[in-house]
Motif scaffolding. Structure first.
Motif, short mmCIF file in Angstrom:
data_model
loop_
_atom_site.label_atom_id
_atom_site.label_comp_id
_atom_site.label_asym_id
_atom_site.label_seq_id
_atom_site.Cartn_x
_atom_site.Cartn_y
_atom_site.Cartn_z
N VAL A 51 0.75 -1.16 -0.14
CA VAL A 51 0.13 0.17 0.24
C VAL A 51 0.93 1.12 -0.03
O VAL A 51 1.81 1.32 0.71
N LEU A 52 0.41 2.17 -0.85
CA LEU A 52 1.43 3.43 -0.72
C LEU A 52 0.53 4.41 0.42
O LEU A 52 -0.39 5.14 0.08
N ARG A 53 1.36 4.33 1.30
CA ARG A 53 0.63 5.13 2.58
C ARG A 53 0.56 6.78 2.30
O ARG A 53 -0.21 7.46 2.67
N PRO A 54 1.57 7.32 1.51
CA PRO A 54 1.29 8.89 1.41
C PRO A 54 -0.13 8.96 0.47
O PRO A 54 -0.59 9.98 0.69
N LEU A 55 -0.37 8.25 -0.15
CA LEU A 55 -1.82 8.37 -1.02
C LEU A 55 -3.00 8.17 0.11
O LEU A 55 -3.81 9.14 0.01
N ILE A 56 -2.72 7.80 1.29
CA ILE A 56 -3.70 7.50 2.28
C ILE A 56 -3.96 9.04 2.68
O ILE A 56 -4.87 9.56 2.99
N GLY A 57 -2.71 9.69 2.95
CA GLY A 57 -2.74 10.76 3.63
C GLY A 57 -2.98 12.01 2.74
O GLY A 57 -3.86 12.93 2.93
N LEU A 58 -2.66 11.72 1.49
CA LEU A 58 -3.27 12.94 0.51
C LEU A 58 -4.85 12.57 -0.02
O LEU A 58 -5.40 13.83 0.09
N SER B 237 -4.25 0.21 -7.07
CA SER B 237 -4.78 -0.75 -6.04
C SER B 237 -4.99 -0.09 -4.83
O SER B 237 -5.97 0.01 -4.16
N THR B 238 -4.31 1.04 -4.24
CA THR B 238 -4.05 1.72 -3.05
C THR B 238 -5.35 2.52 -3.09
O THR B 238 -5.99 2.74 -2.24
#
Length: 105
Positions: free
Chosen positions: A15-22, A87-88
Motif C-alpha cells: 500500500v502506498l501510505r502517502p496516498l492515504i494521507g493525500l 490498487s491503493t
C-alpha cells in the motif's frame, strides 16, 4: 466511503501510505476522479508495454539486452508501479468506479 485507515495499512498487501494521507478528508467523488485518471494512465502504460513486448517477440537475438528489451523492462516497471497506485486508490475509495471507454493509445 472506503476502507478505514488502519485496514489499508495492515496485512501483506503493498500500500502506498502517502496516498492515504493525500486523500484523507476528500469526498468520495473527488477520490473517484483520481482513481479514474490513474486507471486510464495504467491502461496507457500497459498498452505501451504490450507494444514493446511485441517488438521483442520479433527480435531474433534474445540473449543480449537490446534497447527494445531495456525499454520493455522499464515499461513493465512503470506498469507495476502504477498498478500499486491504482490498487491503493481503489482500497481508499472502496469500490470500482465506472471507467469511460477510451480508444487504445
Amino acid at each position: 466511503m472506503g476502507a478505514k485507515r488502519n485496514d489499508l495499512v495492515s496485512g501483506d498487501k503493498l500500500v502506498l501510505r502517502p496516498l492515504i494521507g493525500l486523500t484523507d478528508g476528500l469526498k468520495p467523488d473527488e477520490i473517484e476522479r483520481f482513481v479514474v485518471e490513474e486507471i486510464v494512465k495504467h491502461r496507457r502504460l500497459r498498452d505501451e508495454a504490450v507494444r514493446l513486448e511485441n517488438l521483442l517477440d520479433s527480435e531474433s537475438e534474445q540473449t543480449e539486452l537490446t534497447e527494445n528489451r531495456r525499454a520493455y523492462i522499464s515499461a513493465m516497471i512503470a506498469v507495476h508501479a502504477q498498478q500499486t497506485v491504482v490498487s491503493t486508490l481503489l482500497d481508499i475509495l472502496g469500490y470500482i468506479p465506472e471507467i469511460p471507454n477510451t480508444t487504445p493509445h
